[in-house]
Enzyme design. Structure first.
Site, short mmCIF file in Angstrom:
data_model
loop_
_atom_site.label_atom_id
_atom_site.label_comp_id
_atom_site.label_asym_id
_atom_site.label_seq_id
_atom_site.Cartn_x
_atom_site.Cartn_y
_atom_site.Cartn_z
N ASP A 144 0.87 -1.17 0.00
CA ASP A 144 0.00 0.00 0.00
C ASP A 144 0.91 1.22 0.00
O ASP A 144 1.86 1.29 0.77
CB ASP A 144 -0.94 0.03 1.21
CG ASP A 144 -2.06 1.03 0.97
OD1 ASP A 144 -2.80 0.86 -0.02
OD2 ASP A 144 -2.18 2.00 1.73
N HIS B 157 10.36 4.53 -2.76
CA HIS B 157 9.72 4.03 -1.55
C HIS B 157 9.46 2.53 -1.68
O HIS B 157 9.74 1.77 -0.77
CB HIS B 157 8.41 4.79 -1.34
CG HIS B 157 7.54 4.88 -2.57
ND1 HIS B 157 8.03 5.30 -3.79
CD2 HIS B 157 6.24 4.56 -2.79
CE1 HIS B 157 7.06 5.25 -4.69
NE2 HIS B 157 5.97 4.79 -4.12
N ARG B 158 8.93 2.08 -2.84
CA ARG B 158 8.61 0.66 -3.00
C ARG B 158 9.87 -0.18 -3.08
O ARG B 158 9.94 -1.27 -2.52
CB ARG B 158 7.73 0.44 -4.23
CG ARG B 158 7.02 -0.90 -4.23
CD ARG B 158 5.95 -1.02 -5.32
NE ARG B 158 4.99 0.06 -5.21
CZ ARG B 158 4.97 1.14 -6.00
NH1 ARG B 158 5.85 1.29 -6.96
NH2 ARG B 158 4.07 2.10 -5.83
N PHE C 207 4.17 6.28 -13.60
CA PHE C 207 2.71 6.32 -13.51
C PHE C 207 2.33 7.28 -12.36
O PHE C 207 3.21 7.84 -11.69
CB PHE C 207 2.13 4.92 -13.25
CG PHE C 207 2.46 4.36 -11.90
CD1 PHE C 207 3.70 3.84 -11.62
CD2 PHE C 207 1.51 4.39 -10.87
CE1 PHE C 207 4.02 3.35 -10.35
CE2 PHE C 207 1.81 3.88 -9.59
CZ PHE C 207 3.08 3.37 -9.34
N GLY C 208 1.06 7.42 -12.12
CA GLY C 208 0.57 8.19 -10.97
C GLY C 208 1.14 9.60 -10.92
O GLY C 208 1.10 10.35 -11.89
N TYR C 209 1.71 9.95 -9.77
CA TYR C 209 2.21 11.30 -9.53
C TYR C 209 3.67 11.47 -9.99
O TYR C 209 4.29 12.50 -9.70
CB TYR C 209 2.10 11.64 -8.04
CG TYR C 209 0.68 11.59 -7.53
CD1 TYR C 209 -0.14 12.72 -7.55
CD2 TYR C 209 0.14 10.41 -7.03
CE1 TYR C 209 -1.45 12.67 -7.09
CE2 TYR C 209 -1.17 10.34 -6.57
CZ TYR C 209 -1.96 11.48 -6.61
OH TYR C 209 -3.26 11.43 -6.16
P1 IMP Z 1 -2.33 1.61 -3.99
O1 IMP Z 1 -2.11 0.82 -5.25
O2 IMP Z 1 -3.65 1.41 -3.37
O3 IMP Z 1 -1.22 1.42 -3.02
O4 IMP Z 1 -2.36 3.15 -4.44
C1 IMP Z 1 -1.22 3.85 -4.54
C2 IMP Z 1 -1.46 5.17 -5.27
O5 IMP Z 1 -0.42 6.06 -4.86
C3 IMP Z 1 -1.31 5.02 -6.79
O6 IMP Z 1 -2.54 4.91 -7.43
C4 IMP Z 1 -0.60 6.31 -7.18
O7 IMP Z 1 -1.54 7.33 -7.37
C5 IMP Z 1 0.22 6.65 -5.95
N1 IMP Z 1 1.57 6.07 -6.07
C6 IMP Z 1 2.10 5.05 -5.33
N2 IMP Z 1 3.35 4.79 -5.71
C7 IMP Z 1 3.62 5.63 -6.72
C8 IMP Z 1 4.78 5.83 -7.54
O8 IMP Z 1 5.80 5.14 -7.45
N3 IMP Z 1 4.68 6.80 -8.46
C9 IMP Z 1 3.58 7.57 -8.62
N4 IMP Z 1 2.47 7.43 -7.91
C10 IMP Z 1 2.49 6.46 -6.95
#
Ligand code: IMP
Length: 197
Positions: free
Chosen positions: A69, A178-179, A150-152
């Site tokens: 998470d 972080h991951r 992806f994401g931010y």
């Molecule tokens: P999860 O999959 O429920 O843990 O949601 C994590 C959310 O945090 C993702 O949908 C992204 O919006 C954001 N996120 C987590 N890790 C990353 C990353 O490495 N890069 C960009 N966004 C991230």
């Protein structure tokens, strides 16, 4: 040993296998384990949500299950979007709409420090639980840069690299993310656990 990944995210599956295959651990998808679990992320911490996901998939599959998470915590927004990163601004938004909203909410803010957080949890059918946390500090850029990730990623700037996550190669990102850090810490704990069971 086989671990089921509590996620539909193919990128997470590849990343986890890259790091954990050295331990003789194979991470498989929910589909490969014959389960399809939709977990409501009702927790208020990364630890809680990570545990909720791993536990639900372990119970459904009868196999050890691993979950991640993660999210972005921005200091001037009191840690938001945090555990709500995937849902920030509502369910239907694209990644780009989400980070544009973040930039809008930070308009005029000079303090732009932030961190990404990831918590990995593994639940075993005998009740054992292993967990590890990783963080990556950075700042929120004033405008998106880069095409990768992806994401931010396009707005998360890492001062030491002078680049956003979206401007790094997958290898560069995994080395500092972080991951990546949570997985490395988890790998150490799992290795120790496997040596003692
Ligand atoms: P999860 O999959 O429920 O843990 O949601 C994590 C959310 O945090 C993702 O949908 C992204 O919006 C954001 N996120 C987590 N890790 C990353 C990353 O490495 N890069 C960009 N966004 C991230």
């Amino acid at each position: 040993m086989k671990l089921v990944l509590a996620s539909k995210n193919q990128k997470k599956l590849v990343e986890m296998n890259d790091i954990l295959s050295h331990l003789g651990v194979e991470v498989c998808s929910e589909a490969e384990a014959g389960v399809d679990v939709d977990v409501e992320e009702t927790g208020t911490t990364f630890e809680e949500n990570s545990l909720l996901k791993a536990k639900a998939v372990m119970e459904a599959s009868g196999l050890p299950a691993i979950a991640d998470d993660s999210g972005l915590c921005v200091d001037c927004l009191n840690g938001a979007p945090g555990v709500y990163s995937a849902r920030y601004g509502g369910e239907g938004l694209s990644d780009e709409e989400r980070y544009r909203m973040l930039l809008e909410n930070m308009r005029g803010q000079m303090t732009r420090t932030a961190k990404f957080v990831s918590v990995i949890t593994c639940c075993f059918p005998n009740g054992d639980v292993l967990s590890a946390r990783g963080e990556c500090a950075g700042t929120i850029a004033y405008a998106p840069m880069g095409e990768g990730g992806f994401g931010y990623d396009p707005v998360f700037f890492v001062p030491e690299m002078k680049k956003t996550f979206a401007q790094l190669t997958a290898e560069e990102k995994n080395a500092i993310s972080h991951r990546g850090k949570a997985l490395e810490a988890f790998k150490v704990k799992l290795e120790d656990y496997l040596n003692h069971v």
